[in-house]
Design a protein around this motif. Structure first.
Motif, PDB file in Angstrom:
ATOM      1  N   TRP A   1       0.223  -1.602  -0.199  1.00 55.44           N
ATOM      2  CA  TRP A   1       0.262  -0.105  -0.201  1.00 55.44           C
ATOM      3  C   TRP A   1       0.940   1.562  -0.038  1.00 55.44           C
ATOM      4  O   TRP A   1       0.475   2.050  -0.548  1.00 55.44           O
ATOM      5  CB  TRP A   1      -0.671  -0.104   1.366  1.00 55.44           C
TER       6      TRP A   1
ATOM      7  N   LYS B   1       2.121   1.539  -3.691  1.00 48.89           N
ATOM      8  CA  LYS B   1       1.081   1.390  -4.710  1.00 48.89           C
ATOM      9  C   LYS B   1       1.135   3.155  -5.502  1.00 48.89           C
ATOM     10  O   LYS B   1       0.662   3.891  -4.755  1.00 48.89           O
ATOM     11  CB  LYS B   1      -0.734   1.863  -3.781  1.00 48.89           C
ATOM     12  N   GLY B   2       0.954   3.519  -6.916  1.00 48.84           N
ATOM     13  CA  GLY B   2       1.422   4.230  -7.575  1.00 48.84           C
ATOM     14  C   GLY B   2       1.820   4.679  -8.477  1.00 48.84           C
ATOM     15  O   GLY B   2       2.103   5.663  -9.161  1.00 48.84           O
ATOM     16  N   PHE B   3       3.627   4.468  -7.754  1.00 51.16           N
ATOM     17  CA  PHE B   3       4.647   4.230  -7.859  1.00 51.16           C
ATOM     18  C   PHE B   3       5.034   3.933  -9.447  1.00 51.16           C
ATOM     19  O   PHE B   3       4.118   2.970  -9.650  1.00 51.16           O
ATOM     20  CB  PHE B   3       5.413   3.843  -7.242  1.00 51.16           C
TER      21      PHE B   3
ATOM     22  N   LYS C   1       8.439   8.610   4.683  1.00 51.80           N
ATOM     23  CA  LYS C   1       7.791   9.380   2.969  1.00 51.80           C
ATOM     24  C   LYS C   1       8.971   9.090   2.143  1.00 51.80           C
ATOM     25  O   LYS C   1       9.809   9.055   2.897  1.00 51.80           O
ATOM     26  CB  LYS C   1       7.910  10.776   2.751  1.00 51.80           C
TER      27      LYS C   1
ATOM     28  N   ILE D   1       1.048  11.633  -7.236  1.00 48.44           N
ATOM     29  CA  ILE D   1       0.661  10.196  -7.108  1.00 48.44           C
ATOM     30  C   ILE D   1       0.312   9.073  -6.255  1.00 48.44           C
ATOM     31  O   ILE D   1      -0.707   8.434  -6.106  1.00 48.44           O
ATOM     32  CB  ILE D   1       1.842   9.525  -7.972  1.00 48.44           C
ATOM     33  N   SER D   2       0.967   9.666  -5.018  1.00 49.95           N
ATOM     34  CA  SER D   2       1.126   9.307  -3.737  1.00 49.95           C
ATOM     35  C   SER D   2       1.161  10.216  -2.990  1.00 49.95           C
ATOM     36  O   SER D   2       1.788  11.142  -2.751  1.00 49.95           O
ATOM     37  CB  SER D   2       2.007   8.206  -4.172  1.00 49.95           C
TER      38      SER D   2
ATOM     39  N   TYR E   1       2.238   9.072  -0.236  1.00 52.36           N
ATOM     40  CA  TYR E   1       3.664   8.603   0.037  1.00 52.36           C
ATOM     41  C   TYR E   1       5.637   9.216  -0.786  1.00 52.36           C
ATOM     42  O   TYR E   1       6.068   8.174  -0.566  1.00 52.36           O
ATOM     43  CB  TYR E   1       4.262   7.150   1.067  1.00 52.36           C
TER      44      TYR E   1
END
Length: 292
Positions: A87, A90-92, A129, A156-157, A159
């Motif tokens: 999670w 995700k999106g990386f 982060k 995009i995220s 994190y």
């Protein structure tokens, strides 16, 4: 700052780019090895001020754990796979990123502990982060790589963050920024040459700007504490790579004094130049070096 005013009258910093010293070791969570050690770029020692400060972009030097995202997995500087939760990444993007796993200024020990765990909690990872400072696979100069990172990665995220890069016009401005970062508990600044390409290994186009040197030494003994430190460790007796033996008596928490680094371990210390005898001046403990 008096010593650095010798640089052509500029108000400069007490140490520019002490990069040849041992960088802090970046911890890892898993014993899984990457197929190969990541071909990451490393900062190098600069022996004199850069000729034109406007040729560089400036960012804060973050006190975190180096991370290399290869498009699928996160690896440490030494090539060990970091057990980052699905999670979290995700999106990386599916291309490589170079950056730091970071919590906040002065929280290196916390993020290091999280990254070393095989199963850190969700609450722990939520404090972290991934701060991106470069795109290793991008075949363009740093300034363009940074602009691409800002354009493609900024939203995009929650994190993933792109470290802000900016330009200064002179050394006076750079010195002012350095002092502000240090006053807020930061480590220093980084200079990235705008026209530089990403190259694996030591690069003279990346410069650390820190107010002190840091290096490593081996613990060879202890001095007992006195007064309020009675019954605890008063100082570490250490020997550095130059063969100089000296005491590290400051920079420790009470917990570290009660349970000091073991004999034979390596510790990182900071110092402000050398004495006439060649020993570090005002040496202070920073942290135990973690094994790779």
């Amino acid at each position: 700052m008096m010593l650095l005013r010798q640089f052509n009258g500029f108000i400069f910093w007490s140490l520019l780019a002490y990069l040849g010293c041992i960088d802090k070791l970046y911890a890892e969570e898993s014993h899984d090895k990457a197929p190969d050690k990541p071909s990451i770029q490393l900062a190098s020692t600069l022996q004199k001020p850069v000729a034109d400060i406007t040729e560089y972009l400036v960012s804060e030097k973050l006190d975190g754990v180096r991370g290399h995202w290869d498009g699928k997995f996160m690896y440490s500087r030494s090539g060990r796979k970091i057990a980052v939760p699905a999670w979290f990444v995700k999106g990386f993007p599916n291309y490589s990123l170079d950056g730091e796993l970071w919590i906040k200024r002065g929280a290196f020990e916390q993020v290091s502990a999280i990254v070393r765990k095989s199963q850190a909690t969700k609450e722990e990872w939520q404090t972290v982060k991934f701060m991106v400072f470069d795109l290793p696979g991008e075949a363009s100069v740093f300034e363009l790589r940074y602009h691409r990172a800002v354009k493609e990665l900024s939203h995009i995220s929650p994190y993933l963050k792109v470290i802000t890069q900016y330009q200064v016009e002179n050394y006076q401005s750079l010195d002012t920024d350095l002092q502000e970062v240090i006053a807020k508990g930061g480590e220093g600044l980084m200079l990235h040459k705008k026209s530089a390409f990403y190259t694996a290994g030591r690069s003279k186009d990346i410069v650390k700007v820190k107010p002190f040197d840091d290096a490593e030494a081996k613990v060879i003994g202890y001095s007992p504490g006195k007064g309020r430190f009675s019954g605890m460790m008063g100082a570490l007796i250490v020997k550095n790579k130059q063969g100089k033996t000296f005491n590290l008596g400051t920079g420790f928490t009470l917990e570290q004094r009660q349970s000091p680094p073991r004999i034979g371990s390596l510790v990182t210390y900071k110092y402000y130049g050398l004495t006439q005898k060649g020993t570090p001046r005002f040496a202070s403990f920073l942290r135990v070096r973690k094994a790779q």
